[in-house]
Design an enzyme around this catalytic site. Sequence first.
Site, mmCIF file in Angstrom:
data_model
loop_
_atom_site.group_PDB
_atom_site.id
_atom_site.type_symbol
_atom_site.label_atom_id
_atom_site.label_comp_id
_atom_site.label_asym_id
_atom_site.label_seq_id
_atom_site.Cartn_x
_atom_site.Cartn_y
_atom_site.Cartn_z
ATOM 1 N N ASP A 109 0.835 -1.208 0.000
ATOM 2 C CA ASP A 109 0.000 0.000 0.000
ATOM 3 C C ASP A 109 0.867 1.254 0.000
ATOM 4 O O ASP A 109 0.440 2.307 0.490
ATOM 5 C CB ASP A 109 -0.931 -0.014 1.221
ATOM 6 C CG ASP A 109 -2.077 0.971 1.087
ATOM 7 O OD1 ASP A 109 -2.681 1.336 2.113
ATOM 8 O OD2 ASP A 109 -2.375 1.399 -0.059
ATOM 9 N N GLU B 109 -11.517 4.052 -1.055
ATOM 10 C CA GLU B 109 -11.941 4.359 0.317
ATOM 11 C C GLU B 109 -12.788 5.635 0.386
ATOM 12 O O GLU B 109 -12.470 6.654 -0.195
ATOM 13 C CB GLU B 109 -10.718 4.489 1.252
ATOM 14 C CG GLU B 109 -9.606 5.399 0.802
ATOM 15 C CD GLU B 109 -8.533 4.667 0.035
ATOM 16 O OE1 GLU B 109 -8.837 3.648 -0.612
ATOM 17 O OE2 GLU B 109 -7.382 5.127 0.041
HETATM 18 C C1 LIG Z 1 9.106 3.265 -1.881
HETATM 19 N N1 LIG Z 1 9.351 2.721 -0.587
HETATM 20 C C2 LIG Z 1 8.700 3.093 0.534
HETATM 21 N N2 LIG Z 1 9.190 2.656 1.723
HETATM 22 C C3 LIG Z 1 8.562 3.026 2.873
HETATM 23 N N3 LIG Z 1 7.458 3.799 2.924
HETATM 24 C C4 LIG Z 1 6.962 4.244 1.746
HETATM 25 C C5 LIG Z 1 7.537 3.915 0.517
HETATM 26 N N4 LIG Z 1 6.810 4.483 -0.484
HETATM 27 C C6 LIG Z 1 5.808 5.163 0.127
HETATM 28 N N5 LIG Z 1 5.894 5.022 1.466
HETATM 29 C C7 LIG Z 1 4.958 5.532 2.462
HETATM 30 O O1 LIG Z 1 3.719 4.850 2.209
HETATM 31 C C8 LIG Z 1 2.651 5.790 2.138
HETATM 32 C C9 LIG Z 1 2.293 6.024 0.715
HETATM 33 C C10 LIG Z 1 1.189 5.538 0.199
HETATM 34 C C11 LIG Z 1 0.844 5.793 -1.240
HETATM 35 N N6 LIG Z 1 -0.579 5.593 -1.390
HETATM 36 C C12 LIG Z 1 -1.242 6.282 -2.295
HETATM 37 O O2 LIG Z 1 -0.691 7.069 -3.058
HETATM 38 C C13 LIG Z 1 -2.710 6.124 -2.340
HETATM 39 C C14 LIG Z 1 -3.448 7.075 -3.072
HETATM 40 C C15 LIG Z 1 -4.839 6.997 -3.132
HETATM 41 C C16 LIG Z 1 -5.565 7.989 -3.909
HETATM 42 C C17 LIG Z 1 -6.608 7.603 -4.757
HETATM 43 C C18 LIG Z 1 -7.313 8.562 -5.505
HETATM 44 C C19 LIG Z 1 -6.993 9.900 -5.379
HETATM 45 F F1 LIG Z 1 -7.673 10.833 -6.071
HETATM 46 C C20 LIG Z 1 -5.955 10.294 -4.521
HETATM 47 C C21 LIG Z 1 -5.250 9.345 -3.793
HETATM 48 C C22 LIG Z 1 -5.515 5.965 -2.457
HETATM 49 C C23 LIG Z 1 -4.776 5.029 -1.734
HETATM 50 O O3 LIG Z 1 -5.399 4.021 -1.062
HETATM 51 C C24 LIG Z 1 -3.388 5.087 -1.679
HETATM 52 O O4 LIG Z 1 -2.712 4.115 -0.981
HETATM 53 C C25 LIG Z 1 3.188 7.047 2.783
HETATM 54 O O5 LIG Z 1 3.044 6.969 4.170
HETATM 55 C C26 LIG Z 1 4.648 7.018 2.350
HETATM 56 O O6 LIG Z 1 5.480 7.782 3.206
HETATM 57 MG MG LIG Z 2 -4.039 2.477 -0.516
#
Ligand SMILES: CNc1ncnc2c1ncn2[C@@H]1O[C@H](/C=C/CNC(=O)c2cc(-c3ccc(F)cc3)cc(O)c2O)[C@@H](O)[C@H]1O
Ligand SMILES: [Mg+2]
Length: 214
Positions: A141, A199
């Site tokens: 995620d 969600e």
């Molecule tokens: C790349 N390696 C990584 N290692 C450790 N942590 C990482 C990470 N990449 C990202 N993260 C962390 O995970 C999280 C990122 C999640 C990215 N999720 C999304 O972009 C997402 C985005 C949407 C979304 C859907 C529609 C919309 F219009 C806008 C947003 C819905 C979701 O359910 C999502 O999961 C943050 O906390 C970030 O700091």
């Molecule tokens: Mg998600």
Amino acid sequence: TQSTRPQRLLGAVKKNATRGDPRSVVKAIDQFCRQKEWAMNVGDEKGCILDSVVSELNPATVLELGTYCGYSTVRIASMLPPHAKLITLEFNPDYAAVARQVIAWAGLEDKVQLVEGASGDLIPKMSEQFEVETFDLVFLDHWKDRYLPDTKLMEECGLLKKGSVLLADNVICPGTPEYLEYVRASPRYESQYFRSHLEYTKVEDGLEKSVFLG
Ligand SMILES: CNc1ncnc2c1ncn2[C@@H]1O[C@H](/C=C/CNC(=O)c2cc(-c3ccc(F)cc3)cc(O)c2O)[C@@H](O)[C@H]1O
Ligand SMILES: [Mg+2]
């Protein structure tokens, strides 16, 4: 100074959820996101699918990529058998700080190890640093373009065994096309799509469950 959305979400948990009651923490976050501010938690609708996969699998070891505020961390950890472990990776220190408090409020610190850092750096260190051989369940995620490279990395690092389950959020929205194509075309995975909604909205989204065949 202005608070951030994760900080306001944490405030809602402290205000509306009962300490030590994970389900009330989940409920408080869903209520906050429906009534006050949308946030990218897996949410209640996809969360029910997540619950059913976890309860059917009864995993002893779980890896979560992307903790954010800890909503799915709490949701998963609340369903784990005693002695089961969930390791969750988060590289944003502000999000990690909020997630630690959400996890603590739910009373799940003993089941959850939140590790601050990037999945690409931490996955190769799993076996030595975190004493984990393989994961029964991986919940993806985090950044959507990292699902595929990190899956290949987990394969290379021997973190998946026959029967390990990958459960990926957002395979439709925002979408993870390369990952989907890979797990659906690979003879090493048995994949299944669980149709749902983004969600807190009526937009289509879903979870992809992929069983590693070894
Ligand atoms: C790349 N390696 C990584 N290692 C450790 N942590 C990482 C990470 N990449 C990202 N993260 C962390 O995970 C999280 C990122 C999640 C990215 N999720 C999304 O972009 C997402 C985005 C949407 C979304 C859907 C529609 C919309 F219009 C806008 C947003 C819905 C979701 O359910 C999502 O999961 C943050 O906390 C970030 O700091
Ligand atoms: Mg998600």
